[in-house]
Design a protein around this motif. Structure first.
Motif, PDB file in Angstrom:
ATOM      1  N   ASP A 317       0.809  -1.218   0.000  1.00  0.00           N
ATOM      2  CA  ASP A 317       0.000   0.000   0.000  1.00  0.00           C
ATOM      3  C   ASP A 317       0.843   1.270   0.000  1.00  0.00           C
ATOM      4  OD1 ASP A 317      -2.321  -1.559   0.131  1.00  0.00           O
ATOM      5  OD2 ASP A 317      -2.186  -1.684   2.327  1.00  0.00           O
ATOM      6  N   GLY A 318       2.160   1.105   0.077  1.00  0.00           N
ATOM      7  CA  GLY A 318       3.047   2.261   0.046  1.00  0.00           C
ATOM      8  C   GLY A 318       3.427   2.809   1.396  1.00  0.00           C
ATOM      9  N   ALA A 319       2.939   2.207   2.475  1.00  0.00           N
ATOM     10  CA  ALA A 319       3.281   2.679   3.812  1.00  0.00           C
ATOM     11  C   ALA A 319       4.700   2.236   4.185  1.00  0.00           C
ATOM     12  CB  ALA A 319       2.283   2.137   4.833  1.00  0.00           C
ATOM     13  N   SER A 320       5.411   3.063   4.920  1.00  0.00           N
ATOM     14  CA  SER A 320       6.768   2.713   5.355  1.00  0.00           C
ATOM     15  C   SER A 320       6.726   1.465   6.233  1.00  0.00           C
ATOM     16  CB  SER A 320       7.396   3.871   6.122  1.00  0.00           C
ATOM     17  OG  SER A 320       7.536   4.993   5.271  1.00  0.00           O
ATOM     18  N   ALA A 321       7.741   0.621   6.082  1.00  0.00           N
ATOM     19  CA  ALA A 321       7.797  -0.618   6.862  1.00  0.00           C
ATOM     20  C   ALA A 321       9.252  -1.010   7.067  1.00  0.00           C
ATOM     21  CB  ALA A 321       7.043  -1.738   6.150  1.00  0.00           C
ATOM     22  N   VAL A 322       9.474  -1.782   8.091  1.00  0.00           N
ATOM     23  CA  VAL A 322      10.794  -2.369   8.337  1.00  0.00           C
ATOM     24  C   VAL A 322      10.635  -3.871   8.257  1.00  0.00           C
ATOM     25  CG1 VAL A 322      12.668  -2.689   9.981  1.00  0.00           C
ATOM     26  CG2 VAL A 322      11.549  -0.453   9.783  1.00  0.00           C
ATOM     27  N   LEU A 323      11.409  -4.497   7.369  1.00  0.00           N
ATOM     28  CA  LEU A 323      11.308  -5.943   7.166  1.00  0.00           C
ATOM     29  C   LEU A 323      12.570  -6.623   7.676  1.00  0.00           C
ATOM     30  CD1 LEU A 323       9.762  -8.366   5.947  1.00  0.00           C
ATOM     31  CD2 LEU A 323      11.015  -7.951   3.825  1.00  0.00           C
ATOM     32  N   GLU A 324      12.365  -7.572   8.573  1.00  0.00           N
ATOM     33  CA  GLU A 324      13.464  -8.407   9.062  1.00  0.00           C
ATOM     34  C   GLU A 324      13.052  -9.840   8.786  1.00  0.00           C
ATOM     35  OE1 GLU A 324      16.060  -9.106  13.172  1.00  0.00           O
ATOM     36  OE2 GLU A 324      14.594  -7.502  13.018  1.00  0.00           O
ATOM     37  N   ALA A 325      13.491 -10.364   7.647  1.00  0.00           N
ATOM     38  CA  ALA A 325      12.974 -11.631   7.143  1.00  0.00           C
ATOM     39  C   ALA A 325      13.292 -12.793   8.064  1.00  0.00           C
ATOM     40  CB  ALA A 325      13.546 -11.914   5.754  1.00  0.00           C
TER      41      ALA A 325
END
Length: 361
Positions: A317-325
């Motif tokens: 959706d374009g919202a900022s996120a932090v991904l730690e797979a």
């Protein structure tokens, strides 16, 4: 979706990374080839996860079952069904990624193309799809060796900035390749490569590399100019492998820095009575057709996209996120890619052999 490779020796793969099974249908294999699971399993075992602390910890035996096309130990000339069950699926590891496309992975492009995707493990974009190719290619390897003595050997020639010495003319064996966990027969370089991979893994990071492949005893005259030249089809085969980013044959990009007087391969009469070349800057292919010399090429693999480090990115959706797979991932794919490259090479050569035989019939 295109999941079929080949014209006369045709292979269609099926299955997703965390589905019930993966496999392939092989259509066009000649009849009366002695074949059992034992002929196919060695290459699958070389490809399987969990081989060392440098690979994904996913625990899969990858045992193949022949479903059809073989009776009394011989191929029937009918489609051969090959299946490998998935046993250690963990789709829950990917729950937080359902709305966050992983950087440099196929999540975003698959979703945009199909409006749906297998979010767990990448589905068809996962390297687990290559199991079907490896199983099918092992059949092609066996047939080519029995008919022509064709030998296909691949090994890790670089990891990160560590390069092995050129060993393309040394007639290596798979036993030499598999003597260490990085699958590099240059022992001094192998130790440094292993250290690079382990350091990347400790940082929850990844690293890329290059494989070299040599196919010996390939018949003269294989390749279909102009659009399906030998090197063009090999390039398609190699670049269809997940994480590949480059392909070059013979002198490759280095040849662009040479003069014709040094790059040309002069002909001479070989000891076995055939006409051949003194050098092999052409990499065994001239005019898109095999010339009987070893086919030599290299494939570049990028660092695996899924890493454990926290990365700033965005949701669908374009919202900022932090991904730690989470999940289990290879810090470097090149050692496990060795049998994939070998078997895809076999599939390419096998198809050309059958096409040439059809022309000469």
């Amino acid at each position: 979706m295109s999941s079929t490779f080949g014209t006369l020796f045709k292979v269609s793969t099926f299955g997703e990374s965390h589905g019930k099974a993966v496999g392939a249908i092989v259509d066009g294999c000649p009849a009366n080839l002695e074949l059992s699971e034992a002929d196919i399993q060695p290459q699958l075992t070389r490809r399987r996860p969990g081989q060392s602390d440098m690979t994904t910890a996913r625990d899969e035996a990858d045992s193949v079952t022949i479903l059809s096309g073989v009776e009394n130990g011989k191929t029937l000339g009918t489609p051969i069904g090959l299946m490998v069950n998935n046993k250690d699926q963990r789709p829950g590891d990917y729950g937080e990624m359902s709305n966050v496309p992983r950087p440099s992975h196929a999540d975003y492009t698959y979703q945009m193309k199909y409006g749906n995707r297998a979010a767990s493990g990448g589905g068809r974009s996962s390297a687990r799809e290559t199991i079907g190719r490896v199983a099918a290619g092992a059949i092609a390897e066996k047939w080519l060796f029995e008919q022509f003595g064709t030998r296909i050997i691949s090994w890790v020639s670089s990891v990160g900035e560590i390069d092995a010495r050129d060993m393309s003319m040394e007639h290596l064996t798979r036993e030499q390749i598999d003597a260490n966990i990085i699958r590099c027969p240059d022992e001094a370089a192998a130790e440094r490569m292993i250290d690079v991979v382990k350091r990347a893994s400790l940082k929850k990071d990844s690293v890329g590399g290059v494989l070299t492949c040599v196919a010996e005893n390939v018949p003269v005259g294989l390749g279909e100019p102009v659009f399906e030249r030998m090197e063009a089809k090999l390039g398609q085969a190699m670049l269809s492998i997940p994480a590949t980013k480059g392909f070059d044959l013979g002198s490759g990009f280095a040849g662009a820095r040479m003069h014709g007087s040094e790059h040309n391969d002069p002909f001479e009469m070989k000891a076995d009575g055939r006409l051949g070349t003194k050098t092999n800057y052409s990499g065994g292919v001239q005019g898109g057709i095999s010339n009987g010399e070893p086919i030599v090429f290299r494939i570049a693999f990028k660092p695996p996209a899924t890493i454990g480090q926290a990365q700033e990115t965005a949701t669908f959706d374009g919202a900022s996120a932090v991904l730690e797979a989470k999940g289990r991932h290879d810090p470097c794919v090149v050692p496990r890619a060795v049998p994939i490259v070998e078997t895809m090479t076999a599939l390419t050569i096998m198809d050309f052999v059958l096409r040439q035989a059809y022309r000469n019939a």
